[in-house]
Design an enzyme around this catalytic site. Structure first.
Site, PDB file in Angstrom:
ATOM      1  N   ASN A 139       0.866  -1.176   0.000  1.00 21.78           N
ATOM      2  CA  ASN A 139       0.000   0.000   0.000  1.00 21.78           C
ATOM      3  C   ASN A 139       0.903   1.226   0.000  1.00 21.78           C
ATOM      4  O   ASN A 139       1.787   1.342   0.857  1.00 21.78           O
ATOM      5  CB  ASN A 139      -0.894   0.006   1.241  1.00 21.78           C
ATOM      6  CG  ASN A 139      -1.815  -1.207   1.279  1.00 21.78           C
ATOM      7  OD1 ASN A 139      -2.292  -1.671   0.247  1.00 21.78           O
ATOM      8  ND2 ASN A 139      -2.064  -1.738   2.475  1.00 21.78           N
ATOM      9  N   GLY A 145      -4.146   3.178   0.925  1.00 21.90           N
ATOM     10  CA  GLY A 145      -4.539   2.573   2.205  1.00 21.90           C
ATOM     11  C   GLY A 145      -3.369   2.384   3.158  1.00 21.90           C
ATOM     12  O   GLY A 145      -3.477   1.647   4.141  1.00 21.90           O
ATOM     13  N   GLN A 146      -2.244   3.080   2.894  1.00 20.24           N
ATOM     14  CA  GLN A 146      -1.084   2.933   3.781  1.00 20.24           C
ATOM     15  C   GLN A 146      -1.324   3.666   5.092  1.00 20.24           C
ATOM     16  O   GLN A 146      -1.759   4.822   5.092  1.00 20.24           O
ATOM     17  CB  GLN A 146       0.176   3.487   3.090  1.00 20.24           C
ATOM     18  CG  GLN A 146       1.443   3.279   3.894  1.00 20.24           C
ATOM     19  CD  GLN A 146       2.693   3.729   3.154  1.00 20.24           C
ATOM     20  OE1 GLN A 146       2.620   4.209   2.021  1.00 20.24           O
ATOM     21  NE2 GLN A 146       3.839   3.576   3.801  1.00 20.24           N
ATOM     22  N   HIS A 152       6.517  -1.136   3.474  1.00 21.83           N
ATOM     23  CA  HIS A 152       6.386  -2.525   3.925  1.00 21.83           C
ATOM     24  C   HIS A 152       5.649  -3.340   2.879  1.00 21.83           C
ATOM     25  O   HIS A 152       4.761  -2.841   2.192  1.00 21.83           O
ATOM     26  CB  HIS A 152       5.681  -2.612   5.285  1.00 21.83           C
ATOM     27  CG  HIS A 152       4.416  -1.821   5.379  1.00 21.83           C
ATOM     28  ND1 HIS A 152       4.406  -0.455   5.586  1.00 21.83           N
ATOM     29  CD2 HIS A 152       3.124  -2.196   5.288  1.00 21.83           C
ATOM     30  CE1 HIS A 152       3.163  -0.031   5.626  1.00 21.83           C
ATOM     31  NE2 HIS A 152       2.359  -1.065   5.444  1.00 21.83           N
TER      32      HIS A 152
HETATM   33  P1  AMP Z   1      -0.619  -0.508   5.875  1.00 22.59           P
HETATM   34  O1  AMP Z   1      -2.059  -0.282   6.164  1.00 22.59           O
HETATM   35  O2  AMP Z   1      -0.346  -1.077   4.513  1.00 22.59           O
HETATM   36  O3  AMP Z   1       0.218   0.709   6.168  1.00 22.59           O
HETATM   37  O4  AMP Z   1      -0.145  -1.644   6.870  1.00 22.59           O
HETATM   38  C1  AMP Z   1       0.294  -1.391   8.153  1.00 22.59           C
HETATM   39  C2  AMP Z   1       0.206  -2.695   8.853  1.00 22.59           C
HETATM   40  O5  AMP Z   1       0.982  -2.617  10.006  1.00 22.59           O
HETATM   41  C3  AMP Z   1      -1.217  -3.072   9.289  1.00 22.59           C
HETATM   42  O6  AMP Z   1      -1.587  -4.301   8.688  1.00 22.59           O
HETATM   43  C4  AMP Z   1      -1.105  -3.162  10.799  1.00 22.59           C
HETATM   44  O7  AMP Z   1      -1.883  -4.204  11.331  1.00 22.59           O
HETATM   45  C5  AMP Z   1       0.380  -3.414  10.987  1.00 22.59           C
HETATM   46  N1  AMP Z   1       0.919  -3.015  12.263  1.00 22.59           N
HETATM   47  C6  AMP Z   1       0.772  -1.824  12.899  1.00 22.59           C
HETATM   48  N2  AMP Z   1       1.442  -1.820  14.043  1.00 22.59           N
HETATM   49  C7  AMP Z   1       2.066  -3.017  14.150  1.00 22.59           C
HETATM   50  C8  AMP Z   1       2.919  -3.614  15.112  1.00 22.59           C
HETATM   51  N3  AMP Z   1       3.287  -2.966  16.235  1.00 22.59           N
HETATM   52  N4  AMP Z   1       3.357  -4.872  14.907  1.00 22.59           N
HETATM   53  C9  AMP Z   1       2.996  -5.535  13.777  1.00 22.59           C
HETATM   54  N5  AMP Z   1       2.205  -5.020  12.826  1.00 22.59           N
HETATM   55  C10 AMP Z   1       1.734  -3.778  13.002  1.00 22.59           C
END
Ligand code: AMP
Length: 166
Positions: A139, A145-146, A152
């Site tokens: 994303n 949707g980031q 990542h």
């Molecule tokens: P995005 O929406 O593509 O930016 O993805 C961010 C992702 O990070 C989401 O799927 C969250 O569930 C994940 N996330 C946020 N905080 C943590 C954390 N502390 N440990 C593992 N995953 C996380």
């Protein structure tokens, strides 16, 4: 001629008397304490100048092991850990240790790193035995949707994926 005779100069003894007194009232800082303060300032300065802080996110803290994460793979350039809110039986995030905010910010200098991240995805998928396949999602930006501003790659697996994604 008895200039100065009989007149006692008390300024020097007074100084000797006042100096310990003043240092008792206003204690002189210990040299080790001064060095310690300088060291703390130096460290603060260093950390505030590193690019990390300009893009400080939760993921930077995970990289520095300041907050816990379920890490499944790590090397010099990348880290992979389980998503805290999994959207599939297997949901892994692969991140570069270098803080690139989003895919749209990647430059030609990141060419090798980008390749490394994709190969890390493949490696982690093999390690987690996703032999039936998996989906890789990036994303980028708000319309993408980031939610975390550190590039990542999501690896989603362990179930049949649908298309189109939401
Ligand atoms: P995005 O929406 O593509 O930016 O993805 C961010 C992702 O990070 C989401 O799927 C969250 O569930 C994940 N996330 C946020 N905080 C943590 C954390 N502390 N440990 C593992 N995953 C996380």
């Amino acid at each position: 001629m008895n200039i100065g005779r009989g007149k006692k100069n008390f300024s020097l003894p007074l100084l000797f008397l006042l100096f310990p007194l003043s240092s008792w009232v206003f204690p002189l800082p210990d040299i080790h304490y001064i060095r310690y303060i300088r060291y703390i300032r130096y460290i603060r300065c260093r950390t505030s100048l590193t690019p990390m802080t300009t893009q400080e996110t939760l993921f930077s803290k995970i990289i520095r092991k300041e907050i816990p994460a379920d890490i499944v793979y790590e090397d010099d350039l990348a880290l992979a850990f389980r998503d805290i809110n999994p959207q599939a039986p297997v949901h892994i995030l692969v991140i570069p240790k270098q803080p690139i905010a989003k895919l749209a910010d990647a430059e030609s200098e990141h060419h090798a790193l980008m390749g490394h991240l994709l190969l890390t995805v493949k490696r982690v998928a093999e390690q987690l035995r996703l032999s039936n396949g998996y989906r890789v999602v990036i994303n980028s930006g708000s319309d993408g949707g980031q939610t975390v501003d550190h590039l990542h790659l999501h690896i989603l697996g362990g179930r049949q994926m649908k298309w189109p994604p939401g």
